[in-house]
Design a protein around this motif. Structure first.
Motif, PDB file in Angstrom:
ATOM      1  N   ARG A  50      10.947 -30.817 -29.618  1.00 39.45           N
ATOM      2  CA  ARG A  50      11.657 -31.769 -28.760  1.00 39.45           C
ATOM      3  C   ARG A  50      11.850 -31.241 -27.348  1.00 39.45           C
ATOM      4  N   TYR A  51      11.644 -29.939 -27.146  1.00 44.31           N
ATOM      5  CA  TYR A  51      11.848 -29.349 -25.827  1.00 44.31           C
ATOM      6  C   TYR A  51      10.511 -29.105 -25.139  1.00 44.31           C
ATOM      7  N   TYR A  52      10.422 -29.504 -23.890  1.00 45.17           N
ATOM      8  CA  TYR A  52       9.194 -29.290 -23.117  1.00 45.17           C
ATOM      9  C   TYR A  52       8.912 -27.805 -22.951  1.00 45.17           C
ATOM     10  N   GLU A  53       9.973 -26.987 -22.770  1.00 41.35           N
ATOM     11  CA  GLU A  53       9.773 -25.558 -22.558  1.00 41.35           C
ATOM     12  C   GLU A  53       9.094 -24.903 -23.758  1.00 41.35           C
ATOM     13  N   SER A  54       9.367 -25.412 -24.954  1.00 41.95           N
ATOM     14  CA  SER A  54       8.741 -24.850 -26.153  1.00 41.95           C
ATOM     15  C   SER A  54       7.242 -25.137 -26.157  1.00 41.95           C
ATOM     16  N   HIS A  55       6.853 -26.347 -25.754  1.00 39.58           N
ATOM     17  CA  HIS A  55       5.429 -26.677 -25.641  1.00 39.58           C
ATOM     18  C   HIS A  55       4.759 -25.774 -24.606  1.00 39.58           C
ATOM     19  N   GLU A  56       5.429 -25.607 -23.473  1.00 40.26           N
ATOM     20  CA  GLU A  56       4.873 -24.782 -22.401  1.00 40.26           C
ATOM     21  C   GLU A  56       4.702 -23.335 -22.855  1.00 40.26           C
ATOM     22  N   ALA A  57       5.695 -22.820 -23.579  1.00 46.24           N
ATOM     23  CA  ALA A  57       5.612 -21.442 -24.079  1.00 46.24           C
ATOM     24  C   ALA A  57       4.424 -21.268 -25.008  1.00 46.24           C
ATOM     25  N   ALA A  58       4.226 -22.229 -25.917  1.00 44.44           N
ATOM     26  CA  ALA A  58       3.116 -22.124 -26.861  1.00 44.44           C
ATOM     27  C   ALA A  58       1.777 -22.195 -26.144  1.00 44.44           C
ATOM     28  N   ALA A  59       1.656 -23.102 -25.171  1.00 47.26           N
ATOM     29  CA  ALA A  59       0.391 -23.247 -24.442  1.00 47.26           C
ATOM     30  C   ALA A  59       0.065 -21.974 -23.666  1.00 47.26           C
ATOM     31  N   LYS A  60       1.050 -21.408 -22.998  1.00 47.61           N
ATOM     32  CA  LYS A  60       0.812 -20.191 -22.225  1.00 47.61           C
ATOM     33  C   LYS A  60       0.462 -19.026 -23.144  1.00 47.61           C
ATOM     34  N   TYR A  61       1.134 -18.962 -24.273  1.00 47.52           N
ATOM     35  CA  TYR A  61       0.850 -17.859 -25.193  1.00 47.52           C
ATOM     36  C   TYR A  61      -0.558 -17.973 -25.759  1.00 47.52           C
ATOM     37  N   ILE A  62      -0.950 -19.149 -26.210  1.00 42.22           N
ATOM     38  CA  ILE A  62      -2.241 -19.284 -26.878  1.00 42.22           C
ATOM     39  C   ILE A  62      -3.387 -19.065 -25.905  1.00 42.22           C
ATOM     40  N   PHE A  63      -3.259 -19.570 -24.675  1.00 40.47           N
ATOM     41  CA  PHE A  63      -4.342 -19.365 -23.712  1.00 40.47           C
ATOM     42  C   PHE A  63      -4.452 -17.898 -23.315  1.00 40.47           C
ATOM     43  N   THR A  64      -3.320 -17.251 -23.105  1.00 43.37           N
ATOM     44  CA  THR A  64      -3.361 -15.830 -22.766  1.00 43.37           C
ATOM     45  C   THR A  64      -3.906 -15.012 -23.926  1.00 43.37           C
ATOM     46  N   ALA A  65      -3.528 -15.380 -25.166  1.00 42.30           N
ATOM     47  CA  ALA A  65      -4.034 -14.673 -26.341  1.00 42.30           C
ATOM     48  C   ALA A  65      -5.546 -14.826 -26.465  1.00 42.30           C
ATOM     49  N   ILE A  66      -6.056 -16.022 -26.184  1.00 43.04           N
ATOM     50  CA  ILE A  66      -7.500 -16.260 -26.259  1.00 43.04           C
ATOM     51  C   ILE A  66      -8.249 -15.383 -25.260  1.00 43.04           C
TER      52      ILE A  66
END
Length: 489
Positions: free
Chosen positions: A151-167
């Motif tokens: 429900r929080y936009y910040e949580s989506h942003e955190a996941a996107a930044k983490y997954i792209f950096t991890a890749i």
């Protein structure tokens, strides 16, 4: 024909898989009215498994053609991570039973245990193929955990930044491994160590730079740290605490194994100066940016970046004292950081307050939480007689045992940065105890699981510090007496 007795060298991994299956079966088949007890069931199972791991002696040997190794060092590293996971799961009981999260509470525990299994494989891997499998198993589920509160936009942003950096970090790491394979013709750690001995070519330097960059992402080393603050702030606090201690601890242990066992022979000529620069940048930039933060989750993010630099001092020492002190440092860091995150989670869950200004006068309304946060800040800052002081002391001593002028300069820079870190850690203590503002946080009745987690962390900070103090005093007395007898003789 496969020899199944090899699995006897994996009691911790097999036990963790058993805990995972029990949690999965409970989540899948238990009736709805019993689901609210699932967090407690998961914590109890993980605690029993941790006790079993401490009581079960470490198996020594290699399995699967030398791809997996078990020894006393890996046994200790995994048990330290187990302790941290028990504390994280305990502190998350109330959060996972909240209205919005309860529908997915099973996924939280299953993904967490799955990432821990990947970390175990990283620690015991002696072949880069198994290491990469462990790395991806430990990394990818964390993206789902970061996005847990959808429900929080910040949580989506955190996941996107983490997954792209991890890749991208995985791609860089695999590129480095491909260079290593091109030089040695093997992915076994022993074969690579033999091939790089006396080989200080440009290809080896490039390969090692890529490998350090790939693992440096997991450790949040500068300049691979940019994702850390945003992910820590946006992810649920329980996930942030897991990232800050368990993921970082596993990465540190794995980094130790790779640099020492694979590239140890090229230490002085190839990767020593790389790590010198990274350690100085990591400690300094982490401290300077932490001073500017008002959001406590971002504050602890930059604090954890700085702490990663201190952890790396144990690796750069390349001696038994340095490596032992690094393992000890991670243990102390787990208790100290989880104490701080436990207070933040308890307050955020009931009030939504996460900024330093919100903690002004906290001692007036919540003296127990303020006291626990103060101990955590003192330990993270390295103030005696708490455990954090001895973790820094031992890691500095271990580094100095190397004996070079460069390492003395490096330790001096780290000491100066310790003074800087004291300033911003004490800002939190000042806000809670010395600010005369009316506290905006009312009196909080924390959940029993949160109180239990904070009590265990507090006891860890105090008693590990006392034990370390006694140990250091006895050793100092023995050395002094030995010197006296040597003079008499």
């Amino acid at each position: 024909m496969m020899d199944y007795s090899q699995f006897l060298l994996m009691p911790q991994e097999i036990g963790l898989l058993l805990v995972f299956l029990l949690v999965f079966i409970y989540d899948t088949f238990m009736p709805e009215r019993s689901q609210r007890y699932m967090p407690v069931f998961s914590v109890v199972m993980m605690a029993l498994y941790t006790i079993y791991c401490f009581c079960c002696p470490a198996g020594v040997g290699e399995a699967f053609g030398g791809m997996f190794e078990s020894n006393s060092a890996t046994w200790v590293m995994k048990n330290i991570l187990n302790v941290g996971v028990v504390l994280v799961l305990l502190q998350a009981v109330k959060w996972t039973n909240s209205d919005f999260v309860s529908v997915r509470r099973g996924e939280f525990y299953e993904l967490t245990l799955l990432t821990l299994l990947g970390m175990f494989l990283m620690i015991s891997a002696r072949h880069f193929l198994l290491f990469v499998i462990g790395l991806e198993t430990a990394s990818l589920p964390i993206a789902a955990l970061a996005a847990f509160e959808k429900r929080y936009y910040e949580s989506h942003e955190a996941a996107a930044k983490y997954i792209f950096t991890a890749i991208f970090s995985s791609a860089i790491f695999l590129l480095g491994i491909s260079f290593v394979y091109g030089m040695s013709g093997s992915l076994y750690f022993k074969d690579i160590a033999t091939s790089v001995m006396g080989n200080h070519s440009a290809l080896l330097i490039a390969a090692l730079a890529f490998v350090i960059a790939g693992v440096g992402f997991k450790l949040s080393l500068v300049p691979f740290h940019q994702w850390t603050a945003d992910v820590y702030q946006g992810a649920p606090t329980a996930v942030t605490s897991y990232l800050s201690v368990i993921s970082k601890g596993a990465a540190a242990f794995s980094f130790l194994v790779i640099l020492v066992q694979v590239f140890g022979s090229a230490y002085g000529q190839v990767w020593e100066w790389m790590l010198y620069a990274i350690i100085v940048l990591t400690i300094t930039i982490g401290n300077l940016f932490a001073i500017r933060q008002r959001n406590l989750k971002r504050f602890l993010a930059f604090s954890s970046i700085s702490q990663a630099g201190y952890i790396m001092l144990g690796i750069i020492a390349v001696n038994v004292m340095g490596m032992s002190s690094m393992i000890y440092y991670v243990l102390v860091y787990i208790f100290s950081n989880l104490a701080a995150f436990g207070v933040i989670a308890a307050i955020e869950r009931q009030t939504g307050k996460v900024t330093m200004d919100d903690y002004n006068g906290l001692f007036k309304t919540n003296p127990w939480l303020a006291f626990t946060m103060m101990l955590a800040m003192f330990s993270l800052g390295g103030i005696p007689p708490f455990a954090g002081f001895f973790s820094k002391f031992f890691i500095f001593v271990g580094a100095c045992h190397q004996g070079s002028v460069a390492i003395y300069v490096l330790v001096l820079i780290a000491l100066v940065n310790t003074i800087i870190s004291l300033y911003y850690y004490l800002l939190v203590v000042k806000a809670m105890f010395l600010r005369q503002d009316d506290c905006v946080i009312p009196k909080i009745t924390s959940h029993w699981s949160e109180r239990a987690g904070l009590i265990l962390c507090t006891l860890g900070i105090i008693f590990i510090g006392l034990i370390s103090c006694i140990y250091a005093s006895i050793n100092g007395a023995v050395d002094a007496i030995s010197s006296m007898f040597a003079l008499i003789q």
